[in-house]
Design a protein around this motif. Structure first.
Motif, mmCIF file in Angstrom:
data_model
loop_
_atom_site.group_PDB
_atom_site.id
_atom_site.type_symbol
_atom_site.label_atom_id
_atom_site.label_comp_id
_atom_site.label_asym_id
_atom_site.label_seq_id
_atom_site.Cartn_x
_atom_site.Cartn_y
_atom_site.Cartn_z
ATOM 1 N N THR A 97 0.817 -1.224 0.000
ATOM 2 C CA THR A 97 0.000 0.000 0.000
ATOM 3 C C THR A 97 0.844 1.265 0.000
ATOM 4 O O THR A 97 0.370 2.331 -0.407
ATOM 5 C CB THR A 97 -0.924 0.031 1.224
ATOM 6 N N GLY A 98 2.067 1.174 0.486
ATOM 7 C CA GLY A 98 2.921 2.362 0.574
ATOM 8 C C GLY A 98 2.556 3.275 1.724
ATOM 9 O O GLY A 98 3.002 4.427 1.777
ATOM 10 N N GLU A 99 1.792 2.782 2.663
ATOM 11 C CA GLU A 99 1.228 3.629 3.723
ATOM 12 C C GLU A 99 2.261 4.143 4.728
ATOM 13 O O GLU A 99 1.978 5.082 5.471
ATOM 14 C CB GLU A 99 0.145 2.846 4.469
ATOM 15 N N LYS A 100 3.444 3.549 4.745
ATOM 16 C CA LYS A 100 4.445 3.947 5.739
ATOM 17 C C LYS A 100 5.364 5.073 5.272
ATOM 18 O O LYS A 100 6.220 5.532 6.043
ATOM 19 C CB LYS A 100 5.284 2.738 6.149
ATOM 20 N N GLY A 101 5.207 5.520 4.030
ATOM 21 C CA GLY A 101 5.986 6.670 3.562
ATOM 22 C C GLY A 101 7.399 6.333 3.150
ATOM 23 O O GLY A 101 7.650 5.341 2.471
ATOM 24 N N ALA A 106 17.020 5.220 3.671
ATOM 25 C CA ALA A 106 17.166 5.815 2.329
ATOM 26 C C ALA A 106 15.979 6.746 2.126
ATOM 27 O O ALA A 106 15.011 6.394 1.449
ATOM 28 C CB ALA A 106 17.210 4.730 1.254
ATOM 29 N N PRO A 107 16.016 7.943 2.736
ATOM 30 C CA PRO A 107 14.856 8.842 2.763
ATOM 31 C C PRO A 107 14.314 9.264 1.398
ATOM 32 O O PRO A 107 13.168 9.703 1.297
ATOM 33 C CB PRO A 107 15.386 10.062 3.530
ATOM 34 N N ASN A 108 15.139 9.118 0.349
ATOM 35 C CA ASN A 108 14.670 9.468 -0.992
ATOM 36 C C ASN A 108 13.919 8.310 -1.648
ATOM 37 O O ASN A 108 13.452 8.441 -2.784
ATOM 38 C CB ASN A 108 15.841 9.889 -1.880
ATOM 39 N N LYS A 109 13.808 7.189 -0.949
ATOM 40 C CA LYS A 109 13.080 6.018 -1.455
ATOM 41 C C LYS A 109 11.843 5.779 -0.597
ATOM 42 O O LYS A 109 11.837 6.058 0.602
ATOM 43 C CB LYS A 109 13.968 4.776 -1.429
ATOM 44 N N ARG A 110 10.815 5.221 -1.231
ATOM 45 C CA ARG A 110 9.575 4.946 -0.510
ATOM 46 C C ARG A 110 9.493 3.485 -0.095
ATOM 47 O O ARG A 110 10.014 2.602 -0.773
ATOM 48 C CB ARG A 110 8.367 5.288 -1.376
ATOM 49 N N LEU A 111 8.852 3.259 1.023
ATOM 50 C CA LEU A 111 8.537 1.903 1.463
ATOM 51 C C LEU A 111 7.310 1.434 0.683
ATOM 52 O O LEU A 111 6.191 1.359 1.207
ATOM 53 C CB LEU A 111 8.260 1.893 2.971
ATOM 54 N N VAL A 132 13.352 -2.221 -2.315
ATOM 55 C CA VAL A 132 12.788 -0.876 -2.452
ATOM 56 C C VAL A 132 13.846 0.231 -2.384
ATOM 57 O O VAL A 132 13.555 1.386 -2.699
ATOM 58 C CB VAL A 132 11.697 -0.609 -1.382
ATOM 59 N N THR A 133 15.061 -0.100 -1.973
ATOM 60 C CA THR A 133 16.087 0.940 -1.850
ATOM 61 C C THR A 133 17.044 0.977 -3.033
ATOM 62 O O THR A 133 17.434 2.046 -3.491
ATOM 63 C CB THR A 133 16.899 0.775 -0.549
ATOM 64 N N TYR A 144 9.935 -1.801 9.622
ATOM 65 C CA TYR A 144 10.407 -1.678 11.000
ATOM 66 C C TYR A 144 11.750 -0.966 11.082
ATOM 67 O O TYR A 144 12.348 -0.886 12.153
ATOM 68 C CB TYR A 144 10.489 -3.062 11.640
ATOM 69 N N GLY A 145 12.233 -0.478 9.937
ATOM 70 C CA GLY A 145 13.445 0.330 9.941
ATOM 71 C C GLY A 145 14.721 -0.437 9.708
ATOM 72 O O GLY A 145 15.747 -0.132 10.300
ATOM 73 N N GLY A 146 14.680 -1.418 8.864
ATOM 74 C CA GLY A 146 15.868 -2.218 8.580
ATOM 75 C C GLY A 146 15.461 -3.660 8.373
ATOM 76 O O GLY A 146 14.592 -3.953 7.561
ATOM 77 N N LYS A 147 16.062 -4.567 9.123
ATOM 78 C CA LYS A 147 15.751 -5.990 9.001
ATOM 79 C C LYS A 147 14.980 -6.456 10.233
ATOM 80 O O LYS A 147 15.026 -5.814 11.280
ATOM 81 C CB LYS A 147 17.043 -6.793 8.833
#
Length: 235
Positions: A97-101, A106-111, A132-133, A144-147
């Protein structure tokens, strides 16, 4: 609980050029069909009529049939709704869904899986995507911010053709990367059991799964044509 991935295949730039040529042909025909008693569809033109149209504008590269669509089709997965796989399924659904922004690392990439390549397809084995990165299998990030760690319930599931599982680089290294199993061969499936967390199963889009297998590479897994997720979400 279901999620979908719309799979696209082919050379996007080549497709765009072909579509532009077809659109220009259709526009030229629409302008002149009544004047020269031509059919209104480019596909209906005879070779002689095609020549007439070309003579009207020799600067155009004409195309009389639309290009094959890039969309191969939709794959729908039923996800395990059990509590033992809650973290894995929540991760996959949110990436659909991409709901997590944005990614944290990698702030220039989307989850978000949208436009993410299916970078590795080993014929008769697996199709892998979800980086995704970096898009090439060397990256990836979970919501969850990594693995995050393996959920044991998924390690106990025996994969079959169409199974959805998390790709990893070893124990407890799940990120955003996933794979879909392309085979029912027991020897190949044995390599997956107990090593990868299986958390879903394909329920629609078996024709797309078969097409993925046809564009698979050798042991390096490089697809014969670009393959990517054009859209995704939950149902």
């Amino acid at each position: 609980m279901r999620a979908y991935l719309d799979i696209y295949m082919g050379d996007k730039d080549e497709h765009d050029r072909a579509q532009s040529a077809y659109d220009a042909t259709a526009a030229l025909l629409a302008k002149n069909a009544a004047i020269y008693a031509l059919p209104t569809s480019p596909a209906a033109l005879s070779e002689e009529q095609q020549d007439i149209l070309q003579e009207l504008d020799s600067t155009l590269v004409l195309r009389f049939a639309p290009p094959e669509p890039l969309l191969a089709g939709r794959m729908v997965f039923a996800l395990d709704a059990g509590p033992g796989l809650a973290k894995t399924t929540a991760n996959f659904l949110a990436l659909c869904t991409g709901e997590k922004g944005a990614c944290k690392n990698a702030p220039n990439k989307r989850l978000h899986y949208r436009d993410c390549p299916v970078h590795r397809i080993v014929r008769g084995f697996v199709a892998q995507g979800g980086d995704v990165t970096r898009g090439d299998g060397s990256g990836g990030e979970s919501i969850y911010g990594g693995k995050f760690n393996d959920e044991k319930a998924g390690l106990k599931v025996r994969a079959a053709r169409g199974a959805l599982a998390m790709a990893n680089a070893g124990k407890n290294t799940n990120s955003s990367q996933f794979f879909v199993v392309l085979t029912d061969e027991p020897a190949a499936l044995a390599k997956l059991h107990g090593t990868y967390v299986v958390f879903g199963q394909l329920v629609e889009g078996w024709d797309v799964l078969a097409r993925l297998d046809t564009v698979g590479g050798g042991t390096d897994g490089r697809p014969a044509v670009p393959v990517w997720i054009g859209d995704c979400g939950k149902l």
